[in-house]
Design a protein around this motif. Structure first.
Motif, mmCIF file in Angstrom:
data_model
loop_
_atom_site.group_PDB
_atom_site.id
_atom_site.type_symbol
_atom_site.label_atom_id
_atom_site.label_comp_id
_atom_site.label_asym_id
_atom_site.label_seq_id
_atom_site.Cartn_x
_atom_site.Cartn_y
_atom_site.Cartn_z
ATOM 1 N N ALA A 190 0.841 -1.205 0.000
ATOM 2 C CA ALA A 190 0.000 0.000 0.000
ATOM 3 C C ALA A 190 0.870 1.248 0.000
ATOM 4 C CB ALA A 190 -0.932 -0.008 1.206
ATOM 5 N N LYS A 191 1.975 1.229 0.758
ATOM 6 C CA LYS A 191 2.895 2.364 0.760
ATOM 7 C C LYS A 191 3.547 2.541 -0.610
ATOM 8 C CE LYS A 191 3.006 4.026 5.032
ATOM 9 N NZ LYS A 191 2.783 5.460 5.330
ATOM 10 N N LEU A 192 3.948 1.428 -1.218
ATOM 11 C CA LEU A 192 4.619 1.504 -2.513
ATOM 12 C C LEU A 192 3.715 2.074 -3.599
ATOM 13 C CD1 LEU A 192 6.610 -1.871 -2.532
ATOM 14 C CD2 LEU A 192 7.545 0.440 -2.337
ATOM 15 N N ALA A 193 2.430 2.002 -3.404
ATOM 16 C CA ALA A 193 1.485 2.566 -4.370
ATOM 17 C C ALA A 193 1.382 4.083 -4.255
ATOM 18 C CB ALA A 193 0.112 1.929 -4.193
ATOM 19 N N GLU A 194 1.926 4.660 -3.189
ATOM 20 C CA GLU A 194 1.850 6.098 -2.995
ATOM 21 C C GLU A 194 2.880 6.815 -3.875
ATOM 22 O OE1 GLU A 194 2.297 6.922 1.142
ATOM 23 O OE2 GLU A 194 0.618 5.638 1.747
ATOM 24 N N ALA A 195 2.607 8.075 -4.135
ATOM 25 C CA ALA A 195 3.434 8.847 -5.079
ATOM 26 C C ALA A 195 4.887 8.974 -4.628
ATOM 27 C CB ALA A 195 2.823 10.231 -5.281
ATOM 28 N N GLY A 196 5.137 9.071 -3.337
ATOM 29 C CA GLY A 196 6.485 9.329 -2.849
ATOM 30 C C GLY A 196 7.329 8.103 -2.633
ATOM 31 N N PHE A 197 6.923 6.955 -3.187
ATOM 32 C CA PHE A 197 7.661 5.717 -2.932
ATOM 33 C C PHE A 197 8.334 5.158 -4.180
ATOM 34 C CE2 PHE A 197 5.715 5.965 1.109
ATOM 35 C CZ PHE A 197 6.445 5.143 1.955
ATOM 36 N N ALA B 266 11.835 5.426 -6.780
ATOM 37 C CA ALA B 266 13.264 5.351 -6.472
ATOM 38 C C ALA B 266 13.779 6.615 -5.800
ATOM 39 C CB ALA B 266 14.048 5.083 -7.755
ATOM 40 N N ARG B 267 13.409 7.774 -6.331
ATOM 41 C CA ARG B 267 13.904 9.024 -5.750
ATOM 42 C C ARG B 267 13.267 9.294 -4.392
ATOM 43 N NH1 ARG B 267 14.512 13.497 -10.608
ATOM 44 N NH2 ARG B 267 14.620 12.005 -12.329
ATOM 45 N N GLY B 268 12.004 8.938 -4.252
ATOM 46 C CA GLY B 268 11.351 9.129 -2.966
ATOM 47 C C GLY B 268 11.984 8.295 -1.876
ATOM 48 N N LEU B 269 12.370 7.052 -2.206
ATOM 49 C CA LEU B 269 13.024 6.203 -1.218
ATOM 50 C C LEU B 269 14.373 6.783 -0.810
ATOM 51 C CD1 LEU B 269 12.210 2.692 -2.732
ATOM 52 C CD2 LEU B 269 11.136 3.760 -0.738
ATOM 53 N N LEU B 270 15.098 7.346 -1.764
ATOM 54 C CA LEU B 270 16.371 7.996 -1.431
ATOM 55 C C LEU B 270 16.142 9.221 -0.551
ATOM 56 C CD1 LEU B 270 18.121 7.783 -4.928
ATOM 57 C CD2 LEU B 270 18.649 6.405 -2.912
ATOM 58 N N ALA B 271 15.114 9.995 -0.883
ATOM 59 C CA ALA B 271 14.827 11.210 -0.109
ATOM 60 C C ALA B 271 14.445 10.878 1.322
ATOM 61 C CB ALA B 271 13.723 12.004 -0.791
ATOM 62 N N LYS B 272 13.742 9.767 1.523
ATOM 63 C CA LYS B 272 13.323 9.395 2.885
ATOM 64 C C LYS B 272 14.515 9.172 3.806
ATOM 65 C CE LYS B 272 8.905 7.349 1.550
ATOM 66 N NZ LYS B 272 8.122 8.466 2.117
ATOM 67 N N MET B 273 15.640 8.735 3.242
ATOM 68 C CA MET B 273 16.842 8.493 4.036
ATOM 69 C C MET B 273 17.822 9.665 3.975
ATOM 70 S SD MET B 273 16.554 5.527 5.560
ATOM 71 C CE MET B 273 14.793 5.887 5.758
ATOM 72 N N LYS B 274 17.392 10.791 3.398
ATOM 73 C CA LYS B 274 18.241 11.982 3.279
ATOM 74 C C LYS B 274 19.535 11.691 2.532
ATOM 75 C CE LYS B 274 16.518 14.136 7.546
ATOM 76 N NZ LYS B 274 16.898 14.733 8.857
ATOM 77 N N VAL B 275 19.417 10.935 1.442
ATOM 78 C CA VAL B 275 20.586 10.612 0.629
ATOM 79 C C VAL B 275 20.907 11.817 -0.250
ATOM 80 C CG1 VAL B 275 21.567 9.065 -1.097
ATOM 81 C CG2 VAL B 275 19.994 8.167 0.659
ATOM 82 N N GLU B 276 22.096 12.367 -0.084
ATOM 83 C CA GLU B 276 22.534 13.531 -0.856
ATOM 84 C C GLU B 276 23.373 13.149 -2.077
ATOM 85 O OE1 GLU B 276 24.738 16.348 1.417
ATOM 86 O OE2 GLU B 276 22.974 17.202 2.388
ATOM 87 N N PHE B 277 24.102 12.039 -1.960
ATOM 88 C CA PHE B 277 25.046 11.664 -3.020
ATOM 89 C C PHE B 277 24.986 10.161 -3.235
ATOM 90 C CE2 PHE B 277 29.115 10.240 -4.653
ATOM 91 C CZ PHE B 277 29.443 11.179 -5.624
ATOM 92 N N VAL B 278 24.865 9.761 -4.495
ATOM 93 C CA VAL B 278 24.868 8.353 -4.878
ATOM 94 C C VAL B 278 25.982 8.154 -5.902
ATOM 95 C CG1 VAL B 278 23.616 6.559 -6.125
ATOM 96 C CG2 VAL B 278 22.424 7.950 -4.424
ATOM 97 N N GLY B 279 26.965 7.334 -5.576
ATOM 98 C CA GLY B 279 28.027 7.000 -6.511
ATOM 99 C C GLY B 279 27.757 5.637 -7.111
#
Length: 468
Positions: A133-140, A142-155
């Motif tokens: 049900a959460k995954l069906a929401e708009a903020g879930f 790939a980018r939303g999952l990164l934002a939830k963890m405050k990811v600033e940089f992905v190498g």
């Protein structure tokens, strides 16, 4: 008895609790080495269900499921995602005290508001429904999952022949930097069957034939510059075999390369292959230094040890182990060949064999030159050592034989968008160590200095290296 993974998990002193909750917990994440697909980040990919998101590519989980007695069809095979998820829930009680058990619950709790719920066959249905049900929401996505963890940089980890169009699409993404890392492993695997076809592919991408060593280096540097133009901050080398290789003339390198390309490995000795590999790695190191690109060396995996699994599932399926070959002499020889001409780039060393911590740390100490703090780094516990005892041993060795204050801290090394609570796991352990050392008098009673140490190792040092 303390509750499972409670708010003070691992934080066994008052100092540790203060440092984690007031300093480390809310810091952003610099994840400078992972295997996330940039295409999925660019497209903000959404998943239909937790089974696919969790189990499609995570060979850490696959290894544990097989060990727990789950048949391959429900691990990486043809079973439905729901069936695979139920199989994972079935295996979960058998995984207790393995880091995958901890990580899985932190992932459920931090992303899906399932705090306190333990995955088991009895809770699987409720978890499946709530997570989906959460995954069906708009903020879930790939980018939303990164934002939830405050990811600033992905190498990310990318082949030199990659066009990097997905990285181009991500340039300027708000609050997130996604940078390609230059990973030329196939060009260094001189003995591998895919070597000659890969050199042909590289020649096609660069538009110039590769018939001598200078042409090979030129093609690699051309692709490196393409990466730099797309924001590259680091290279990465998976070195299954680290051998020093004799230093030979350019003409000899030309001859070795031509024989390897024209007639295969039957005409090239293992010593000649080592010389070609070492020369290319040194040439790349010089190019990295010139462009201020960080060189990461991941040393010593023993890959695809199960031929049955390799033939059935291919590479990266969970059949890799630890190579117990000596690395001290070839590693020091490699770094010296770059350092003696002042062409050693900023470097991060990892070894999958945790018994090599002292070798990595003392080697790093030998090649500091004062140009930047911690110019040669010892990376965090890698792969099979990416667990509480492995990370603790690595930090203790780094503390006592080097300088932990310059340490770049944690990374996920993962293909999973749910892997970022591993940074929390690391930060809790870091605060436990520093808290204990502070309360036993091993560190000065200076709260501001302790906070700065935690902040630097958890975030600031890596930010300075990969963003600033």
């Amino acid at each position: 008895m303390s509750a499972f993974l409670n708010a003070d998990f691992l934080l066994d002193t008052a100092t540790a609790r203060r440092l984690y909750h007031e300093v480390a917990a809310d810091l952003p994440i610099i994840d400078y080495h992972n295997h996330l697909p940039p295409a999925e980040i660019a497209a903000d990919h959404h998943w239909d269900n937790l089974g696919e998101l969790w189990l499609a590519h995570d060979h850490y989980k696959w290894r544990m499921m097989r060990w727990a007695g789950i048949e391959e069809a429900r691990v990486s095979g043809t079973a439905s995602w729901h069936d695979k998820f139920n199989a994972y829930a079935q295996a979960m009680p058998r995984m207790v005290l393995n880091p995958v058990h901890h990580w899985s619950h932190l992932e459920l709790w931090r992303y899906f508001d399932l705090d306190g719920t333990v995955l088991s066959p009895q809770t699987a249905d409720a978890i499946w429904e709530q997570a989906n049900a959460k995954l069906a929401e708009a903020g879930f996505g790939a980018r939303g999952l990164l934002a939830k963890m405050k990811v600033e940089f992905v190498g990310t980890t990318d082949d030199p022949c990659d066009t990097l169009e997905h990285h181009a699409a991500l340039r300027g993404a708000e609050g997130l930097v996604v940078a390609p890392s230059f990973r030329p492993d196939t060009a260094l695997k001189v003995e591998a069957a895919e070597f000659a076809p890969y050199i042909d592919r590289l020649a096609g991408v660069t538009g110039a034939p590769i018939r001598d060593f200078d042409a090979l280096v030129g093609a690699m540097v051309t692709r490196l510059d393409h990466f730099v133009a797309h924001g590259c901050k680091a290279s990465d080398h998976g070195l299954e075999l680290l051998d020093a290789g004799d230093e030979v003339s350019g003409a000899t390198l030309d001859d070795i390369l031509r024989r390897r390309l024209d007639t295969g490995m039957d005409s090239v000795t293992s010593d000649e292959a080592a010389s070609l590999r070492a020369a290319l790695l040194v040439a790349l190191g010089r190019a990295y230094a010139e462009r201020d690109i960080v060189m990461q060396l991941h040393i010593g995996p023993l890959r695809n040890t199960s031929s049955r699994l390799l033939h059935a599932k291919g590479r990266d399926a969970g059949g890799d182990g630890v190579r117990d070959r000596a690395i001290a002499e070839p590693l020091n020889a490699l770094l010296d060949r770059l350092d003696r001409t002042n062409e050693l780039p900023r470097t991060v060393l990892y070894c999958v064999d945790a018994t090599k911590n002292a070798i990595l740390t003392t080697t790093a100490a030998s090649f500091q030159d004062g140009s930047v703090a911690g110019k040669v780094q010892v990376g965090t516990g890698w792969w099979h050592a990416d667990q509480l005892d492995g990370m603790e041993r690595q930090m203790i060795d780094l503390t006592q034989m080097g300088l932990i204050s310059t340490f770049l801290g944690m990374l996920t090394d993962s293909r999973s968008f749910l892997s970022f609570p591993r940074h929390e796991y690391f930060r809790r352990l870091l605060c436990r160590l520093i808290g204990r050392w502070a309360e036993t008098g091993h560190l000065p009673d200076d709260p501001q200095a302790l906070e700065g140490l935690v902040r630097d190792i958890s975030y600031t040092n890596a930010r300075r290296w990969f963003i600033e």
